[in-house]
Design an enzyme around this catalytic site. Structure first.
Site, PDB file in Angstrom:
ATOM      1  CE  LYS A   1       5.761  -0.858   9.987  1.00 27.84           C
ATOM      2  NZ  LYS A   1       4.847  -0.086   9.160  1.00 27.84           N
TER       3      LYS A   1
ATOM      4  N   GLY B   1      -4.874  -2.123   5.020  1.00 23.94           N
ATOM      5  CA  GLY B   1      -4.089  -3.260   4.527  1.00 23.94           C
ATOM      6  C   GLY B   1      -4.772  -4.596   4.797  1.00 23.94           C
TER       7      GLY B   1
ATOM      8  CE  LYS C   1      -3.562   2.226   2.789  1.00 25.82           C
ATOM      9  NZ  LYS C   1      -4.505   2.108   3.903  1.00 25.82           N
TER      10      LYS C   1
ATOM     11  CD  GLU D   1      -1.959  -4.482  11.328  1.00 30.77           C
ATOM     12  OE1 GLU D   1      -0.745  -4.719  11.434  1.00 30.77           O
ATOM     13  OE2 GLU D   1      -2.519  -4.367  10.217  1.00 30.77           O
TER      14      GLU D   1
HETATM   15  O1  F6P Z   1       3.159  -2.872   9.703  1.00 36.21           O
HETATM   16  C1  F6P Z   1       1.809  -3.115   9.596  1.00 36.21           C
HETATM   17  C2  F6P Z   1       1.310  -2.825   8.230  1.00 36.21           C
HETATM   18  O2  F6P Z   1       1.194  -1.465   8.031  1.00 36.21           O
HETATM   19  C3  F6P Z   1      -0.027  -3.521   7.972  1.00 36.21           C
HETATM   20  O3  F6P Z   1      -1.092  -2.809   8.460  1.00 36.21           O
HETATM   21  C4  F6P Z   1       0.007  -3.674   6.509  1.00 36.21           C
HETATM   22  O4  F6P Z   1      -0.927  -4.609   6.078  1.00 36.21           O
HETATM   23  C5  F6P Z   1       1.435  -4.100   6.295  1.00 36.21           C
HETATM   24  O5  F6P Z   1       2.167  -3.355   7.238  1.00 36.21           O
HETATM   25  C6  F6P Z   1       1.984  -3.889   4.922  1.00 36.21           C
HETATM   26  O6  F6P Z   1       1.950  -2.547   4.559  1.00 36.21           O
HETATM   27  P1  F6P Z   1       2.174  -2.110   3.058  1.00 36.21           P
HETATM   28  O7  F6P Z   1       1.105  -2.718   2.234  1.00 36.21           O
HETATM   29  O8  F6P Z   1       2.135  -0.623   3.055  1.00 36.21           O
HETATM   30  O9  F6P Z   1       3.530  -2.632   2.623  1.00 36.21           O
END
Ligand code: F6P
Length: 545
Positions: free
Chosen positions: A508, A271, A210, A357
């Site tokens: 993170k 997500g 995303k 989540e």
């Molecule tokens: O770290 C959690 C998160 O933001 C989830 O909510 C999401 O599904 C996943 O990481 C992946 O995020 P992205 O699609 O932005 O790589």
């Protein structure tokens, strides 16, 4: 709707449930069935293709009435209507929550900031369909002209678990001449194992993110590009072997993927609610656009039910409220999800993210600390495997573990009499959990005295059973939408924001700080606590030993 200043636990509806709980907490399911022999015929709901039996729960019809009153008081219906109306109910991110728009019909209208988002959804779906048909038919070839035979989805969290779960679930509907792999972990062995037997000339990578900034996905995407180019040589090959799914066109372009090969979605899709968006591209290549749309129709059917059914007949709401009954009144900590279908092997992990989540929150929608339990710990594995592993604890341990059993009457592939054996187990476990086996029954079997106590099953373990005819794309859509809306219902009652995930940020960020410290050549001491420092020093020593 509850005034935000009134905490849900201070409402008469909550107090009534508390009093009711004290009155019935010790009732045994044996007694409940004896007093109400037709429970099994009355305590069920049938919605779309899903039959839901909730009779083996430690509750009475009055419990359901009180839970329904609680949901009404909490304003579940109003929040639901606000979601469908495109209001920005994700308050911390100031975003609408519109995964329901992903499965809307072409003539629907859902406005976000005055703009109908439904046409955009269908533009992307059509673009996905054209692309998937080209890949599946062989019209889209790799750089050297070879047909694409392998698809590797690179993503993590919601950009991995959904397509992975659904591609496995619907394997029987997929193009069996193709291989589908999923790489998520930044552990390089994940990428290595997913690609070690693949030919880059025949491999398409779908980079699904995303944000297009997630460390794991971007690291794996760069590794994938190096892996492909090591054989294909020319940078121009990237356009034939990499496509992106993202909301972030700028980052996609920066990575080197032509944005013509990007499939978009929107910030109003979380997500963990996204596999029916373009994030499901790998799934669509696997099962084809028609089956994908059939799955969307299944989602939509459950959405319509959730949107229109009164609380007492609303399957996602009742499922959510039963969860609240155990979570907040019995003090149950976990929920076991037990699909009796090997195709649903990844469903528990998918629900883990969806529920944990979404509802793993400790402040309410106004930012106050909540003084009641929120999201349950979700876990599980397909039956019958778990029966030979951890069911012992569910049957005879000291913890209360509500379970959701999920099964199908017809197998996707008929193999001997396996389906009846599988189903016999699906039905036997909830029966054993509910009714157990008394000391008298054990003794009557002539069990030696020293074993009697150990062979008694107290029973009274609550379960839901969900049954459908067959695991089809449409039914999978119904099932996933059911749990999405269940999570919504619970979040609404707890007055938490089910649609942000700030809790993933801190780790993170700390990892980013630690990365350069691991390879530091000098002996400088990292500025962490003594435990982290000692571990870093040890890692430094071991990595070069
Ligand atoms: O770290 C959690 C998160 O933001 C989830 O909510 C999401 O599904 C996943 O990481 C992946 O995020 P992205 O699609 O932005 O790589």
């Amino acid at each position: 709707m509850t005034d935000p200043a009134t905490r849900i636990v201070d409402t008469p509806e909550w107090r009534a449930l508390k009093a009711h709980f004290e009155a019935i907490r010790d009732l045994h399911l044996r007694m409940l069935f004896a007093e109400q022999p037709n429970r099994g015929e009355t305590m069920n709901l049938e919605v779309c293709d899903l039959y839901f039996d909730y009779s083996k729960n430690r509750l009475t019809p009055e419990t359901i009435d009180l839970l329904v009153a609680l949901a009404r008081r909490a304003g579940v219906e109003q929040l639901r209507d606000a979601m469908f109306a495109g209001e920005k109910i994700n308050v911390t991110e100031q975003r609408a929550v519109l995964h329901v728009a992903l499965r809307s019909e072409t003539n629907d209208e859902i406005l976000v900031d005055g703009v109908n988002v439904v046409p955009e959804v269908h533009v992307v779906l059509n673009k996905m369909s054209v692309f998937c048909n080209r890949v599946r038919s062989g019209a889209w070839t790799g750089y050297t002209g070879k047909r694409i035979r392998n698809v590797v989805n690179v993503g993590i969290g919601g950009s991995d678990l959904g397509p992975r779960m659904a591609t496995t679930a619907l394997a029987d509907f997929s193009d069996r001449s193709m291989t589908f792999r999923f790489v998520s972990n930044v552990d390089g062995t994940d990428f290595f194992e997913a690609t070690r037997d693949l030919d880059p000339e025949e491999t398409l990578f779908i980079i699904a993110s995303k944000t297009f900034t997630t460390l794991e996905t971007m690291t794996n995407a760069r590794t994938a590009r190096d892996w492909a180019l090591a054989k294909l040589g020319d940078e121009a090959a990237v356009a034939k072997h990499f496509v992106a799914v993202s909301t972030n066109a700028a980052e996609v372009a920066k990575f080197g993927i032509d944005t013509a090969n990007m499939f978009g979605f929107w910030d109003w899709v979380g997500g963990r609610y996204s596999y029916d968006s373009a994030i499901g591209l790998s799934l669509m290549v696997a099962i084809g656009p028609d089956a994908f749309r059939d799955m969307l129709a299944g989602f939509h059917a459950m959405d319509e039910h959730f949107k229109t059914a009164p609380i007492e007949a609303n399957l996602p709401m009742i499922l959510g409220l039963i969860g609240i009954w155990y979570n907040n009144f019995f003090g149950a900590e976990t929920l076991a999800v037990l699909p009796y279908s090997q195709y649903l092997a990844h469903l528990p992990a998918y629900f883990q993210q969806l529920e944990m989540e979404s509802n793993g929150k400790s402040v309410d929608r106004e930012g106050n600390r909540v003084e009641w339990q929120t999201g349950a710990i979700v876990w599980g594995q397909p039956g019958t495997n778990g029966q030979h592993a951890y069911y012992q604890l569910i049957h005879q341990g000291t913890k209360l573990i509500p379970c959701d059993f999920i099964g199908f009457a017809q197998p996707n592939e008929v193999v001997g009499d396996h389906q009846d054996l599988l189903t016999a187990n699906l039905l036997a476990q909830p029966e054993a959990l509910a009714f157990g086996k008394t000391r008298e029954e054990v003794e009557a079997e002539g069990v030696p005295a020293h074993q009697v106590a150990a062979r008694v099953f107290e029973g009274n373990h609550p379960t839901n059973t969900i049954m459908a005819t067959k695991l089809t794309p449409n039914v999978l859509g119904q099932l996933i939408a059911l749990y999405e809306h269940k999570v919504f219902t619970q979040g609404a009652v707890w007055n938490i924001n089910s649609f942000d995930q700030w809790g993933v940020e801190l780790g993170k960020k700390l990892a980013q700080n630690i990365v350069p410290e691991l390879s530091a050549v000098d002996e400088s001491l990292p500025a962490h606590d003594s435990s982290t420092n000692t571990l870093i020093r040890r890692y430094r020593r071991l990595r070069s030993s």
